[in-house]
Design a protein around this motif. Structure first.
Motif, PDB file in Angstrom:
ATOM      1  N   GLY A  73       0.751  -1.014  -0.016  1.00  0.00           N
ATOM      2  CA  GLY A  73      -0.021   0.015   0.044  1.00  0.00           C
ATOM      3  C   GLY A  73       0.989   1.310  -0.099  1.00  0.00           C
ATOM      4  N   THR A  74       0.326   2.171   0.435  1.00  0.00           N
ATOM      5  CA  THR A  74       0.862   3.750   0.156  1.00  0.00           C
ATOM      6  C   THR A  74       1.434   4.172   1.672  1.00  0.00           C
ATOM      7  N   LEU A  75       2.545   4.577   1.752  1.00  0.00           N
ATOM      8  CA  LEU A  75       3.150   4.985   2.936  1.00  0.00           C
ATOM      9  C   LEU A  75       3.414   6.375   2.855  1.00  0.00           C
ATOM     10  N   TYR A  76       2.900   7.381   3.900  1.00  0.00           N
ATOM     11  CA  TYR A  76       3.417   8.814   3.699  1.00  0.00           C
ATOM     12  C   TYR A  76       3.996   9.225   5.094  1.00  0.00           C
ATOM     13  N   TRP A  77       4.707   9.982   5.163  1.00  0.00           N
ATOM     14  CA  TRP A  77       5.362  10.607   6.773  1.00  0.00           C
ATOM     15  C   TRP A  77       5.137  12.012   6.677  1.00  0.00           C
ATOM     16  N   ALA A  78       4.851  12.657   7.744  1.00  0.00           N
ATOM     17  CA  ALA A  78       4.712  13.951   8.216  1.00  0.00           C
ATOM     18  C   ALA A  78       5.612  14.373   9.369  1.00  0.00           C
ATOM     19  N   GLU A  79       6.455  15.404   9.167  1.00  0.00           N
ATOM     20  CA  GLU A  79       7.345  15.851  10.385  1.00  0.00           C
ATOM     21  C   GLU A  79       6.196  16.922  11.183  1.00  0.00           C
ATOM     22  N   ALA A  80       5.634  16.572  12.186  1.00  0.00           N
ATOM     23  CA  ALA A  80       4.696  17.583  12.865  1.00  0.00           C
ATOM     24  C   ALA A  80       4.295  16.886  14.102  1.00  0.00           C
TER      25      ALA A  80
END
Length: 199
Positions: A73-80
């Motif tokens: 599947g799709t993996l995203y990441w957010a620095e927050a």
């Protein structure tokens, strides 16, 4: 470097009980999922049915390690931070956090933000250690150890009353499972209709 040290310290627990707990919590998670306080991405392999997973983590070094990992599947990441989640209302179908709310500086605001970005009816699962209020001697020991623990464990609050914080949040608790005599809880909650986020 901190991410490497954290992984080394957590490895014995991850390879024993925590691995099974993560699998049990996350194997049925579906849709677009927010993983809160993702650390170095230890939960990634267990999101087997999710359409996409967004890993929310304020530490840039840990985000860099997450970005090297793969999943189906799709993996995203957010620095927050969890107190200011950079996504619109009703973005995610579910959310999960694994030993994250013990470290978040403002957990009440983070819970409100989680309720904002998860769709009404969406499930939120938390695995957290908590203050053992039902066991006064253990709770007193947690209070005594808390300052040193916070320094050694990247700001972790050993005696945080996370269940109470969830009860006071916009979320509604569905069930709570107690582990290790109540030191750890698996809290399953959902977002009720008409949630008003904290300002």
């Amino acid at each position: 470097m901190k991410g490497c040290i954290y992984d080394m310290l957590m490895a014995p627990l991850e390879h024993s009980r925590f691995k099974q707990i993560r699998r049990g919590m996350l194997e049925s998670v579906k849709g677009h999922v927010l993983d809160i306080g993702s650390g170095t991405g230890a939960s990634i392999p267990y999101y087997q049915q999710a359409e996409s997973v967004t890993m929310l983590e304020p530490d840039a070094a840990k985000i860099k390690r997450i970005s090297r990992k793969k999943k189906r599947g799709t993996l995203y990441w957010a620095e927050a931070s969890a107190e200011c989640i950079p996504f619109p209302d009703n973005t995610f179908d579910e959310a999960a956090a694994f030993l994250a709310f013990c470290t978040i500086p403002d957990p009440a605001l983070a819970l409100s933000e989680t309720a904002r970005v998860v769709k009404p009816g969406g499930r939120i699962q938390l695995f957290e250690h908590v203050r053992m209020d039902h066991h006064p001697k253990a709770a007193a020991l947690q209070d005594f150890l808390a300052p040193a623990w916070q320094l050694a464990a990247e700001g972790c609050q050993l005696n945080r009353p996370t269940r109470q914080l969830v009860e006071e949040s916009p979320l509604r608790i569905q069930q709570v499972r107690s582990l290790y005599g109540g030191l750890f809880l698996i809290i399953e909650a959902y977002v009720p209709p008409g949630v008003t986020p904290l300002k």
